[in-house]
Design a protein around this motif. Structure first.
Motif, short mmCIF file in Angstrom:
data_model
loop_
_atom_site.label_atom_id
_atom_site.label_comp_id
_atom_site.label_asym_id
_atom_site.label_seq_id
_atom_site.Cartn_x
_atom_site.Cartn_y
_atom_site.Cartn_z
N VAL A 150 0.85 -1.19 0.00
CA VAL A 150 0.00 0.00 0.00
C VAL A 150 0.89 1.24 0.00
CG1 VAL A 150 -1.81 1.27 1.20
CG2 VAL A 150 -1.79 -1.24 1.28
N GLN A 152 0.74 5.33 -0.07
CA GLN A 152 -0.20 6.41 0.21
C GLN A 152 0.50 7.76 0.13
OE1 GLN A 152 -3.46 6.48 3.40
NE2 GLN A 152 -1.89 7.70 4.38
N ALA A 154 -0.62 11.32 1.19
CA ALA A 154 -1.71 11.91 1.96
C ALA A 154 -1.67 13.43 1.94
CB ALA A 154 -1.65 11.42 3.41
N GLU A 173 -6.50 1.84 -7.23
CA GLU A 173 -6.25 3.18 -6.69
C GLU A 173 -7.54 3.81 -6.20
OE1 GLU A 173 -4.64 6.82 -9.01
OE2 GLU A 173 -2.87 5.67 -8.40
N GLU A 175 -8.95 7.67 -4.04
CA GLU A 175 -8.57 8.98 -3.53
C GLU A 175 -9.69 9.59 -2.71
OE1 GLU A 175 -9.43 12.07 -7.18
OE2 GLU A 175 -7.52 10.98 -7.21
N THR A 184 -5.92 12.92 -0.76
CA THR A 184 -5.15 11.74 -0.37
C THR A 184 -5.38 10.65 -1.41
OG1 THR A 184 -5.20 12.21 1.99
CG2 THR A 184 -4.85 9.91 1.35
N ARG A 185 -4.29 10.17 -1.99
CA ARG A 185 -4.39 9.11 -3.00
C ARG A 185 -3.68 7.86 -2.48
NH1 ARG A 185 -3.53 10.90 -9.05
NH2 ARG A 185 -5.66 11.60 -8.67
N VAL A 186 -4.34 6.70 -2.65
CA VAL A 186 -3.82 5.43 -2.15
C VAL A 186 -3.83 4.41 -3.28
CG1 VAL A 186 -4.03 3.63 -0.39
CG2 VAL A 186 -4.80 5.97 0.11
N HIS A 188 -2.94 0.25 -4.20
CA HIS A 188 -2.69 -1.08 -3.67
C HIS A 188 -2.19 -1.99 -4.79
CE1 HIS A 188 -5.90 0.79 -1.28
NE2 HIS A 188 -5.47 0.09 -0.25
#
Length: 251
Positions: A150, A152, A154, A173, A175, A184-186, A188
């Motif tokens: 993961v 991130q 942030a 993805e 956000e 915040t974009r994440v 995986h």
């Protein structure tokens, strides 16, 4: 029109003469536009057109007409006034030589449009500046026991771009948009390639480029060791009465 009238009333409060107000209200002979981008916490300078000191009558900065921050200078009185402006906003130099506006430190609330209006004997000059504030994201990279990595980024502004090395088409993805305008974009990714135990996340943003690497080796559950049963220790005394001739075999 209402905003203009409101600003003129505030100029009157600043002691601006009706002649200067009329000049300011009229159309400017020269207009210029500028776009400025600055990172939060840093300093920014918003420029204003140069006018010779001899011809300068008045210079006024207007910021965000909703609150109508006004910063003005009158040459005939050698006087500066400030109305509804933050203490972080000030003249960078002497306004009669260089009326640039200095903002330090910049925060997200400073984003918006600014106008420098100059009234001089040579004419009127308007200089429009659009200030954009960027925020660097806080970047983290984690990996769990199932080898899901993961990455991130942030609370960045604008949203950061996330990519993986080596590239993968199996990443997902999401956000989250925050009220202050940051994002915040994440991302995986399921790291299944046992030949590449290290996962690398690349975060690209106008304020910074960061590359994070993390060992994402698959963890094999430990096997429980069986208890080893040791044979009993036989004492030598049990053989003291042993006589081979007394052993009989049943037929």
């Amino acid at each position: 029109m209402r905003e203009c009238c409101a600003c003129l009333r505030k100029l009157h409060f600043l002691g601006v003469t009706p002649l200067a107000a009329a000049l300011l209200k009229g159309s400017a002979s020269i207009r210029a536009y500028n776009t400025v981008s600055v990172e939060t916490g840093h300093e920014t300078l918003l420029s204003c057109p140069y006018v010779s000191k001899a011809s300068l009558l008045m210079v006024t900065w207007k910021a965000k007409c909703s609150t109508c921050c006004l910063l003005s200078y009158r040459s005939d009185r050698n006087e500066t006034r400030k109305v509804n402006c933050s203490e972080r906003m000030m003249w960078k130099y002497s306004p009669d030589s260089d009326p640039a506006l200095r903002i330090y430190p910049v925060n997200l609330g400073d984003e918006g449009n600014y106008i420098c209006e100059v009234v001089s004997s040579e004419g009127n000059f308007d200089f429009f500046s659009s200030l954009s504030v960027t925020v660097p994201p806080t970047v983290t990279l984690t990996c769990d026991k199932s080898r899901v990595a993961v990455c991130q980024a942030a609370a960045g502004k604008p949203a950061a771009d996330i990519s993986w090395i080596p590239a993968s088409n199996h990443s997902t993805e999401e956000e989250v948009h925050h009220l202050d305008g940051t994002v915040t974009r994440v991302s995986h990714i399921h790291w299944v390639n046992s030949m590449l135990p290290t996962v690398t996340c690349l975060v690209t943003h106008p304020t910074t480029n960061q590359t994070l690497s993390l060992s994402c080796t698959q963890t094999t559950p430990s096997r429980e060791k069986a208890d080893v049963v040791k044979p009993p220790v036989l004492r030598e005394t049990i053989y003291e009465n042993y006589q081979p001739q007394m052993v009989h075999m049943n037929k």
